[in-house]
Design an enzyme around this catalytic site. Structure first.
Site, PDB file in Angstrom:
ATOM      1  N   GLY A  10      49.620  33.649  42.676  1.00  0.00           N
ATOM      2  CA  GLY A  10      49.629  34.916  41.956  1.00  0.00           C
ATOM      3  C   GLY A  10      49.173  36.060  42.847  1.00  0.00           C
ATOM      4  O   GLY A  10      49.200  35.960  44.090  1.00  0.00           O
ATOM      5  N   GLY A  11      48.711  37.120  42.196  1.00  0.00           N
ATOM      6  CA  GLY A  11      48.285  38.312  42.930  1.00  0.00           C
ATOM      7  C   GLY A  11      47.142  38.028  43.886  1.00  0.00           C
ATOM      8  O   GLY A  11      47.161  38.486  45.037  1.00  0.00           O
ATOM      9  N   ALA A  12      46.140  37.284  43.433  1.00  0.00           N
ATOM     10  CA  ALA A  12      44.988  37.009  44.292  1.00  0.00           C
ATOM     11  C   ALA A  12      45.412  36.150  45.478  1.00  0.00           C
ATOM     12  O   ALA A  12      45.012  36.404  46.625  1.00  0.00           O
ATOM     13  CB  ALA A  12      43.889  36.314  43.499  1.00  0.00           C
ATOM     14  N   TYR A  28      34.316  33.643  40.198  1.00  0.00           N
ATOM     15  CA  TYR A  28      32.886  33.947  40.345  1.00  0.00           C
ATOM     16  C   TYR A  28      32.084  33.822  39.058  1.00  0.00           C
ATOM     17  O   TYR A  28      30.887  34.052  39.046  1.00  0.00           O
ATOM     18  CB  TYR A  28      32.681  35.327  40.982  1.00  0.00           C
ATOM     19  N   ASP A  73      41.419  43.236  47.892  1.00  0.00           N
ATOM     20  CA  ASP A  73      41.170  41.786  47.851  1.00  0.00           C
ATOM     21  C   ASP A  73      41.382  41.151  49.225  1.00  0.00           C
ATOM     22  O   ASP A  73      40.637  40.242  49.609  1.00  0.00           O
ATOM     23  CB  ASP A  73      42.145  41.098  46.877  1.00  0.00           C
ATOM     24  N   LYS A  91      48.138  42.643  38.729  1.00  0.00           N
ATOM     25  CA  LYS A  91      48.079  43.249  40.068  1.00  0.00           C
ATOM     26  C   LYS A  91      49.466  43.591  40.617  1.00  0.00           C
ATOM     27  O   LYS A  91      49.629  44.605  41.301  1.00  0.00           O
ATOM     28  CB  LYS A  91      47.340  42.311  41.022  1.00  0.00           C
ATOM     29  N   SER A 135      32.934  43.851  36.952  1.00  0.00           N
ATOM     30  CA  SER A 135      33.288  45.157  37.514  1.00  0.00           C
ATOM     31  C   SER A 135      32.528  46.321  36.861  1.00  0.00           C
ATOM     32  O   SER A 135      32.030  47.195  37.580  1.00  0.00           O
ATOM     33  CB  SER A 135      34.793  45.398  37.425  1.00  0.00           C
ATOM     34  N   SER A 189      34.246  40.221  33.044  1.00  0.00           N
ATOM     35  CA  SER A 189      34.283  40.888  34.350  1.00  0.00           C
ATOM     36  C   SER A 189      32.941  41.514  34.722  1.00  0.00           C
ATOM     37  O   SER A 189      32.259  42.104  33.885  1.00  0.00           O
ATOM     38  CB  SER A 189      35.351  41.981  34.339  1.00  0.00           C
TER      39      SER A 189
END
Ligand code: NAP
Length: 527
Positions: free
Chosen positions: A391-393, A487, A356, A315, A261, A259
């Site tokens: 999914g969540g994304a 990414y 998102d 998420k 982040s 990640s």
């Protein structure tokens, strides 16, 4: 001050020059100590001379360690031999600042302990000795049995100057016990978790008064699993700025090793002058591990846990968790049923947000040639976009596109999941969002203006790093936008293929940066 120690393994006398060069590099990168790991060297007939030179010419104060195999080292010789070597070094005129010796061996034999005591500082020492003893305990399997009794016994040894304890962490919750141990330390102490779950114990050591942490000069020179590099510690995690008042944020997901982040948010905290650090918090898939891990972080009164960036596959769990705890789910996150941001107020109140969706809309706008700041309810009207994944994304992206007027078709490996998602989003928007489900095969209809990959296919370290989620039959040209949310790497197989076929491509970093900037705003609002 909490020290940062770089361990350097020295396998043979002819490596001493290289080892000293590495130590100089470690010093120039900001290390305070070097640990000479002489596990393999110790069995060489020239070992004493080599170790003396290492200590004498070291650009930093030295720890000397001959780590036995049972505790993660390479030394499998006789205990009496290595102690004789340490004794010879300690009385040679080139004594190190610290000697690290395992408590298991020290406590097993009074004779060995006596010899070690000869060369370290302690209340009954009659010679002028400057070497301090680090008595250590490593468990490569998990939390040591009778941990508290063992720590008390180690600290009780008069010759012990520093207690060092390391064990293989089984979950991020193990770190909390390490922090308690550090906070209540009977003597100067280092405590760290081995493996990926333990990284936060290394970064947060200064917050709890730890004596030191270890960092590798380069990733391939690490001497223990999960040891970060010195650049990660001082750069990404701003180790020198971590102190008792530092607020803690997590990147929660599985996996989180790749990640970006922490790098983004820690730089943002520095820029905003906020005393905070984001650390990796890997949490195994499933609701139970998520719930147990987050609850433990929140309920720990010492940690100052102030929020998290939450990623795959948690998420949806985040929404459920905040709901169950009576927190606030921002309206967009509630509609989507997934959130990627948790902010914890000073009073313990919880807010879950989804950054998102707006970030995906902005990334897609760039592909369509629309200025992101001008986006309104109708900006994507007349455009059909296929979102691959459910999914969540995918939920956030489908919502982000639909709320600006796009017609969204969700296609997923497990088709029922796509149907459920489409139905849920239509329901959540009272039918205002045009979202439907279709099979992956039907994406070749030639009727889409854009495709979005919302699966981990193509992600480094993911299930299919070399794969592309787009069916081969889909034709592409320069009127079509292909947006990959993955990414890492920046150029995924999907983007490479789409660009070669003339499509306009948008990489996952566009969305990542936008969603992370919005996360900072959510964190700041609850500061
Ligand atoms: P998730 O909730 O676990 O969903 C994963 C989805 O991918 C599911 O629909 C799953 O299908 C599908 N999938 C998984 N493995 C697959 C495979 N081998 N072949 C085909 N489909 C597969 O994960 P998520 O949170 O939505 O994240 C998905 C991706 O989005 C991740 O790669 C993440 O890196 C990326 N993402 C990027 C950003 C950004 O800012 N750029 C933000 C968020 C997410 P099934 O339903 O059949 O299991």
């Amino acid at each position: 001050m909490n020290l940062l120690c770089v361990p350097i393994a020295v396998e043979a006398p002819d490596m001493v020059g290289l080892a000293l060069e590495r130590a100089s590099l470690a010093a120039s990168r900001g290390a305070n100590l070097v640990e000479w790991r002489a596990d393999a060297l110790a069995e060489d007939p020239q070992a004493l001379g080599a170790m003396r030179r290492l200590v004498r010419e070291s650009p930093l104060p030295s720890i000397v360690t001959i780590r036995m195999a049972a505790e993660g080292g390479l030394y499998d010789g006789d205990d009496a031999d290595r102690v004789s070597l340490l004794e010879a070094l300690g009385t040679s005129g080139d004594a190190p600042r610290y000697l690290d010796f395992e408590w298991a061996a020290y406590s097993r034999s009074a004779n060995l302990a006596q010899k070690v005591d000869l060369v370290v500082e302690h209340p009954n020492q009659v010679r002028a000795v400057e070497t301090r003893l680090i008595l250590s305990l490593h468990d490569l399997e998990g939390r040591p049995r009778d941990l508290l009794q063992k720590i008390a016994a180690i600290a009780h040894e008069p010759a012990c100057a520093i207690v060092k304890i390391a064990w293989r962490s089984r979950s991020i919750r193990d770190n909390l016990e390490m922090f308690d141990l550090l906070a209540e330390r009977p003597k100067p102490m280092a405590a760290m978790g081995l493996g990926p779950f333990g990284l936060m114990s290394r970064v947060l050591s200064p917050k709890f008064g730890g004596f030191m942490s270890y960092a590798a000069l380069e990733a391939d020179l690490a001497t223990a699993e999960g040891q970060p590099t010195i650049e990660e510690m001082l750069g990404t995690y701003r180790y020198r700025d971590v102190g008792p008042a530092t607020e803690v944020f997590g990147i929660v997901g599985w996996p989180v090793g790749h990640s970006k982040s922490p790098a983004f948010h820690n730089a943002a905290f520095a820029e905003r002058g906020r005393d905070a650090v984001m650390v990796p918090m890997p949490v195994a898939p499933g609701w139970e591990p998520f719930k147990a891990s987050l609850a433990a972080m929140l309920d720990d009164r010492r940690l100052s846990f102030r929020g998290a960036a939450v990623t795959i596959p948690h998420k949806e769990h985040l929404v459920r968790f905040v709901e169950e705890r009576g927190g606030t789910i921002e309206p967009l996150a509630a509609r989507i049923g997934a959130a990627n941001t948790l902010a914890v107020g000073r009073d313990g109140s919880l807010v879950a947000a989804n950054t998102d969706a707006p970030a995906a809309a902005e990334a897609m706008a760039i592909g369509f040639g629309i200025e992101p700041s001008t986006l309104d309810d109708g900006s994507f009207r007349g455009r059909r976009v296929a979102v691959i994944g459910a999914g969540g994304a995918a939920a956030a992206i489908a919502a982000g596109l639909a709320m600006h007027g796009a017609t969204v078709v969700v296609a997923n490996r497990t088709k029922e999941r796509a149907e459920t998602l489409a139905e849920r989003l239509r329901g959540a928007s009272d039918g205002a969002w045009r979202v439907s489900a279709a099979s992956l095969d039907s994406l070749a209809c030639g009727c889409f203006h854009g495709f979005v990959n919302a699966t981990p296919v193509g992600m480094e370290g993911g299930p299919e790093p070399d794969g592309s989620p787009l069916p081969d039959e889909v034709s592409l040209d320069d009127s079509i936008v292909v947006f990959d949310t993955v990414y890492t790497p920046a150029r995924t197989p999907l983007l490479a293929e789409a660009a070669s076929r003339g499509a306009k491509v948008v990489g996952g970093m566009e969305m990542f940066t936008q969603q992370a900037m919005r996360q900072q705003a959510v964190f700041a609002a609850e500061a």
